[in-house]
Design an enzyme around this catalytic site. Structure first.
Site, PDB file in Angstrom:
ATOM      1  N   ASP A  35     -15.834  40.182  23.229  1.00 16.01           N
ATOM      2  CA  ASP A  35     -16.664  40.518  21.933  1.00 16.01           C
ATOM      3  C   ASP A  35     -18.049  41.625  22.407  1.00 16.01           C
ATOM      4  OD1 ASP A  35     -15.770  38.119  21.686  1.00 16.01           O
ATOM      5  OD2 ASP A  35     -17.169  36.923  21.185  1.00 16.01           O
ATOM      6  N   LEU A  85       6.102  19.978  -2.586  1.00 14.55           N
ATOM      7  CA  LEU A  85       7.041  19.292  -1.424  1.00 14.55           C
ATOM      8  C   LEU A  85       7.098  17.976  -1.925  1.00 14.55           C
ATOM      9  CD1 LEU A  85       6.638  20.857   2.313  1.00 14.55           C
ATOM     10  CD2 LEU A  85       8.863  21.586   0.523  1.00 14.55           C
ATOM     11  N   GLU A 115       8.187  22.889  10.117  1.00 12.73           N
ATOM     12  CA  GLU A 115       6.934  23.361  11.699  1.00 12.73           C
ATOM     13  C   GLU A 115       5.500  21.712  11.020  1.00 12.73           C
ATOM     14  OE1 GLU A 115       6.174  26.472   7.875  1.00 12.73           O
ATOM     15  OE2 GLU A 115       8.518  27.165   8.279  1.00 12.73           O
ATOM     16  N   LYS A 117       2.827  20.851   8.774  1.00 12.00           N
ATOM     17  CA  LYS A 117       2.088  20.554   7.891  1.00 12.00           C
ATOM     18  C   LYS A 117       0.775  21.142   7.654  1.00 12.00           C
ATOM     19  CE  LYS A 117       1.817  18.618   3.478  1.00 12.00           C
ATOM     20  NZ  LYS A 117       1.502  18.680   3.199  1.00 12.00           N
ATOM     21  N   ASP A 119      -3.559  21.062   7.374  1.00  7.42           N
ATOM     22  CA  ASP A 119      -4.279  20.341   6.445  1.00  7.42           C
ATOM     23  C   ASP A 119      -5.337  21.302   5.820  1.00  7.42           C
ATOM     24  OD1 ASP A 119      -4.494  18.715   4.330  1.00  7.42           O
ATOM     25  OD2 ASP A 119      -5.580  17.295   6.060  1.00  7.42           O
ATOM     26  N   GLU A 173      -1.693  28.982   4.812  1.00 10.36           N
ATOM     27  CA  GLU A 173      -2.078  27.660   4.366  1.00 10.36           C
ATOM     28  C   GLU A 173      -3.439  28.276   5.022  1.00 10.36           C
ATOM     29  OE1 GLU A 173      -0.914  25.125   2.523  1.00 10.36           O
ATOM     30  OE2 GLU A 173      -2.206  22.990   2.966  1.00 10.36           O
ATOM     31  N   TYR A 225       3.559  30.918   6.038  1.00 11.14           N
ATOM     32  CA  TYR A 225       4.637  30.230   6.212  1.00 11.14           C
ATOM     33  C   TYR A 225       5.896  30.460   5.651  1.00 11.14           C
ATOM     34  CZ  TYR A 225       2.380  26.959   2.941  1.00 11.14           C
ATOM     35  OH  TYR A 225       1.499  26.210   2.406  1.00 11.14           O
ATOM     36  N   LYS A 313       5.150  13.183   6.137  1.00  4.66           N
ATOM     37  CA  LYS A 313       3.611  12.180   5.883  1.00  4.66           C
ATOM     38  C   LYS A 313       3.206  11.609   6.914  1.00  4.66           C
ATOM     39  CE  LYS A 313       1.630  13.835   2.294  1.00  4.66           C
ATOM     40  NZ  LYS A 313       0.657  14.019   0.990  1.00  4.66           N
ATOM     41  N   CYS A 407     -41.978   5.886  10.826  1.00  2.00           N
ATOM     42  CA  CYS A 407     -41.363   6.576  11.053  1.00  2.00           C
ATOM     43  C   CYS A 407     -40.664   5.442  13.122  1.00  2.00           C
ATOM     44  CB  CYS A 407     -41.692   7.802  12.497  1.00  2.00           C
ATOM     45  SG  CYS A 407     -41.319   8.831  13.854  1.00  2.00           S
ATOM     46  N   CYS A 410     -43.071   6.994  15.948  1.00  2.00           N
ATOM     47  CA  CYS A 410     -44.630   7.686  16.190  1.00  2.00           C
ATOM     48  C   CYS A 410     -45.709   6.604  15.006  1.00  2.00           C
ATOM     49  CB  CYS A 410     -44.223   8.745  15.814  1.00  2.00           C
ATOM     50  SG  CYS A 410     -44.166   9.506  13.768  1.00  2.00           S
ATOM     51  N   CYS A 425     -40.156  11.856   8.713  1.00  2.00           N
ATOM     52  CA  CYS A 425     -40.985  11.637   9.620  1.00  2.00           C
ATOM     53  C   CYS A 425     -41.909  12.660   8.656  1.00  2.00           C
ATOM     54  CB  CYS A 425     -41.074  11.819  11.002  1.00  2.00           C
ATOM     55  SG  CYS A 425     -42.545  11.760  11.308  1.00  2.00           S
ATOM     56  N   CYS A 430     -44.675  14.573  15.883  1.00  2.00           N
ATOM     57  CA  CYS A 430     -43.789  13.282  16.345  1.00  2.00           C
ATOM     58  C   CYS A 430     -43.052  13.319  17.837  1.00  2.00           C
ATOM     59  CB  CYS A 430     -43.348  13.192  14.932  1.00  2.00           C
ATOM     60  SG  CYS A 430     -41.355  11.548  15.660  1.00  2.00           S
TER      61      CYS A 430
HETATM   62  S1  IVH Z   1       6.162  25.157   2.639  1.00  2.00           S
HETATM   63  C1  IVH Z   1       7.650  25.625  -1.835  1.00  2.00           C
HETATM   64  N1  IVH Z   1       5.674  24.690   4.750  1.00  2.00           N
HETATM   65  O1  IVH Z   1       1.946  21.165   2.025  1.00  2.00           O
HETATM   66  C2  IVH Z   1       7.314  24.797  -0.288  1.00  2.00           C
HETATM   67  N2  IVH Z   1       3.785  23.606   2.998  1.00  2.00           N
HETATM   68  O2  IVH Z   1       3.108  20.220  -0.871  1.00  2.00           O
HETATM   69  C3  IVH Z   1       6.084  25.055  -0.218  1.00  2.00           C
HETATM   70  N3  IVH Z   1       2.085  23.531   3.674  1.00  2.00           N
HETATM   71  O3  IVH Z   1       1.353  23.048  -1.041  1.00  2.00           O
HETATM   72  C4  IVH Z   1       5.099  24.395   0.931  1.00  2.00           C
HETATM   73  N4  IVH Z   1       1.974  23.406   5.472  1.00  2.00           N
HETATM   74  O4  IVH Z   1      -0.427  24.018   0.655  1.00  2.00           O
HETATM   75  C5  IVH Z   1       5.256  24.614   4.104  1.00  2.00           C
HETATM   76  N5  IVH Z   1       4.647  24.651   7.556  1.00  2.00           N
HETATM   77  C6  IVH Z   1       4.540  24.287   5.369  1.00  2.00           C
HETATM   78  C7  IVH Z   1       3.270  24.361   5.240  1.00  2.00           C
HETATM   79  C8  IVH Z   1       2.862  23.988   3.580  1.00  2.00           C
HETATM   80  C9  IVH Z   1       0.826  22.740   4.373  1.00  2.00           C
HETATM   81  C10 IVH Z   1       0.248  22.663   2.603  1.00  2.00           C
HETATM   82  C11 IVH Z   1       1.709  24.138   0.836  1.00  2.00           C
HETATM   83  C12 IVH Z   1       1.534  22.711  -0.014  1.00  2.00           C
HETATM   84  C13 IVH Z   1       2.110  21.091   0.532  1.00  2.00           C
HETATM   85  C14 IVH Z   1       3.595  21.195   0.453  1.00  2.00           C
END
Ligand code: IVH
Length: 666
Positions: A35, A85, A115, A117, A119, A173, A225, A313, A407, A410, A425, A430
């Site tokens: 760093d 999706l 892949e 997904k 969040d 993402e 992605y 999911k 508190c 104290c 407090c 304290c």
């Molecule tokens: S592909 C047309 N790959 O999940 C397909 N989406 O409803 C485009 N997300 O809005 C999505 N990881 O924000 C894809 N490895 C991944 C993802 C991913 C997260 C999210 C993305 C999308 C939602 C799918």
């Protein structure tokens, strides 16, 4: 070579070098410098750009620090709609998806890419001739919001591609890692600010900030992605596309696999059910995509989503347990935090035995009572939270938690300020506040004293060896060696660590004092501005407000802090112990033509961003403040100036047009 040409050449090679290190750090996860070496390069870059503001480019790594505050986000139309999706929740639905794909492809063999997904929130990044020109949120899929300035502060987003591509749009993402989310919420709690419910909201909130400087302080990362649009590059399949994205400089997720059969896909999906909790970021499922681009095209889209991909999911992780007790803890600023102690239960990969309840209103709203049976989950897979009370399970023995008037440590009467949710407090002496204050003083972002965690501080307090943070500096070997769990070596190590901490920069010390509202960034500004602890201690509210980032709340809190007798005693002890209280100047240019002059900027300049103008003034020894007062020497006026212009006129302060300003700094 003229000096400007020399600077241009050095800037060019510095930028390439920094980009290379960014790539190694963010994308390859394999840094080759530490760093401080990186900071040196960055410092040199900033210094050169300060000297030659005209050489600042939009893709320079310096642009990551966060520029001007924006007025709003422009709507932008995506080059192609950003679809979402279809979802699946079990093995059967994944097999249905596979059957649909095969039927449409008339028996061709199919490969799937699987892949994680992530969040977070979907983003789109546009590059022209290899330069990052626009970043947007997904919005409604057709139109998103332009958050380019904020995305520039995100280290993993390349500002310039490693290979030239004419025009490219990529999708991915943006997310906040779990530990960054936990830290951010802890700090917000301390400041009495509302908490983010999960890392996704925290990431979205950070990227939708009008001040990119705030985004820059948040730890946001990305995984790219998909390619939304590309010119002049043919890719046979999605997997090859991901490899290519990585070569261009994007961060792609390493947990990606290709399978030739849906059974293997399902096996892989299941392997993540528990493993996901070990990841440093939250995922809410997996995404399964047909690999071949030709097959993707043959499959096409429904109105909302592609037929060639589906999301799987995970079921939401919840558990049922019992509230055994509710207890209050007092923080260093006096804020009381109620915590529910639970019968230990497994949730989202670990055992949960407590959940923070935040404040009285939340306990009342959720009607949580001692003895209640409750549903718990982890917000964003990280923070245990009571979701709801199972009222039907009540047996009549449950007890309401009565918030005390005094508190618990104290006995001082608690206060709840109008508009605030927290009880405090108010007793600055304290013991709980004092103890928490010392925990903070020695902590990592503050004086960073290794080997001095909460347990040892508590021990030292209990044994009467310290009563405040300054007493740490008079601890002796003989004192420590007597203590339980201390040997000769650990005692000496601790003394060395305490001694080392005397040399911390002034900004660390200011932060360590634990003044309400003064975070690490503000502490740095204050150290730079006032140059010494003494200077800060003597500052009036008005002088504090003249510091760019200081608002009225912070100014008031600082003045109050330095007006307290016990704090002055603490400062004197620290000074007596030899703790550094002076700000070390970072290398300055010899140009001092604007030394002692105070500037205010208003309106938009044609050839400078606000940051560049500020840099140009500071490089010449001048100062920029945010409000016009009698102490202001010049007001620089651009297009559409604000009320500062009128104020400057009424006070008779010299007004500089952009033309005049340019002459002054050239
Ligand atoms: S592909 C047309 N790959 O999940 C397909 N989406 O409803 C485009 N997300 O809005 C999505 N990881 O924000 C894809 N490895 C991944 C993802 C991913 C997260 C999210 C993305 C999308 C939602 C799918």
């Amino acid at each position: 070579m003229s000096s400007i040409e020399k600077a241009r050449a050095e800037l060019d090679s510095l930028r390439r070098e920094i980009e290379e290190h960014d790539y190694r750090y963010y994308v390859l996860d394999d840094p080759v410098i530490d760093d401080s070496q990186y900071d040196q390069l960055m410092k040199r870059l900033l210094q050169l750009e300060k000297e030659y503001p005209q050489l600042v480019t939009p893709d320079s790594p310096s642009q990551r620090v966060g520029g001007q505050v924006q007025e709003g986000f422009k709507p932008v139309r995506h080059l192609a709609p950003m679809l979402s999706l279809g979802n699946s929740f079990d093995e059967g639905e994944l097999r249905d998806f596979d059957r649909r794909v095969r039927a449409a492809l008339a028996g061709q063999s199919v490969e799937y890419v699987v892949e994680l997904k992530i969040d977070g929130l979907a983003i789109s990044l546009v590059y022209e001739k290899g330069i990052f020109v626009r970043g947007a949120t997904r919005g409604n899929g057709e139109m998103g919001e332009d958050i380019t300035q904020n995305l520039k502060t995100v280290g993993s987003i390349p500002l310039r591609l490693r290979r030239p591509v004419d025009r490219l749009e990529v999708r991915g993402e943006a997310y906040m890692p779990k530990d960054a989310f936990a830290d951010l919420n802890a700090r917000r709690e301390e400041r009495g600010e509302p908490l983010f419910a999960n890392p996704r909201n925290a990431a979205a909130g950070s990227l939708r900030q009008l001040d990119p400087g705030i985004t820059a302080q948040r730890r946001i990362s990305t995984f790219i992605y998909a390619i939304g649009h590309v010119e002049g590059q043919a890719l046979p399949n999605h997997y090859a596309g991901l490899q290519w994205l990585k070569e261009l400089g994007f961060r792609t997720n390493p947990e990606v696999q290709v399978f030739d059969h849906i059974s293997k896909v399902i096996e892989y999906v299941n392997s993540w059910q528990q493993r996901r909790f070990d990841l440093p970021y939250a995922i809410d499922g997996l995404v399964i995509k047909v690999n071949s681009i030709e097959q993707q095209e043959a499959l096409g889209f429904t109105a909302k989503s592609p037929r060639w991909a589906i999301a799987y999911k995970f079921p939401a992780e919840k558990a049922i347990t019992r509230v055994e007790d509710i207890k209050l803890t007092v923080g260093r600023t006096g804020v009381l935090t109620p915590t529910a102690f639970l019968t230990p239960v497994a949730v989202a990969g670990s055992t949960v035995s407590r959940a923070v309840l935040h404040n009285e209103d939340i306990i009342k709203k959720k009607d949580i009572r001692i003895g209640d049976t409750v549903v718990v989950h982890k917000a964003g897979d990280v923070i245990p939270e009571i979701v709801e009370v199972l009222v039907d399970k009540r047996r009549g023995q449950e007890r309401e938690f009565i918030y005390p008037d005094h508190c618990p440590e104290c006995g001082t009467q608690l206060v709840r300020a109008a508009g605030e949710v927290a009880h405090r407090c108010p007793n600055t002496q304290c013991p709980a506040r004092n103890r928490e204050g010392i925990f903070h003083f020695v902590s990592r972002g503050a004086m960073d004293i290794e080997g001095l965690g909460p347990a040892v501080v508590t021990q030292l307090l209990r044994e009467g060896l310290i009563s405040d943070a300054a007493d740490l500096y008079s601890l002796k070997f003989e004192d420590l060696i007597e203590l339980e769990r201390f040997g000769e070596k650990s005692a000496q190590n601790l003394l060395n660590a305490i001694e080392d901490s005397k040399e911390r920069p002034l900004s660390r010390l200011i932060f360590a004092l634990g003044i309400r509202h003064v975070g690490q960034t503000a502490a740095k500004k204050l150290a730079e501005h006032f140059g010494s602890l003494d200077g800060l201690a003597r500052a009036t509210e008005e002088e504090l407000l003249a510091v760019y980032e200081v608002g009225p709340k912070m100014a008031e809190s600082i003045v109050k802090w330095f007006a307290q007798e016990n704090n002055i005693k603490l400062l004197n002890k620290l000074i007596f112990a030899g703790v550094n209280t002076a700000h070390e100047e970072t290398s300055k240019t010899s140009d001092e033509s604007l030394a002692g002059k105070t500037f205010v900027l208003t309106g938009t300049l044609a050839d400078f961003t606000r940051r560049q103008a500020k840099a140009a003034i500071e490089a010449r020894g001048g100062k920029v403040t945010s409000s016009v007062s009698k102490k202001t020497d010049f007001v620089v006026v651009g297009e559409n100036p604000g009320s500062k212009y009128e104020k400057a006129q009424s006070l008779g302060i010299e007004i500089l047009t952009e033309e005049k300003f340019k002459k002054l700094v050239n």
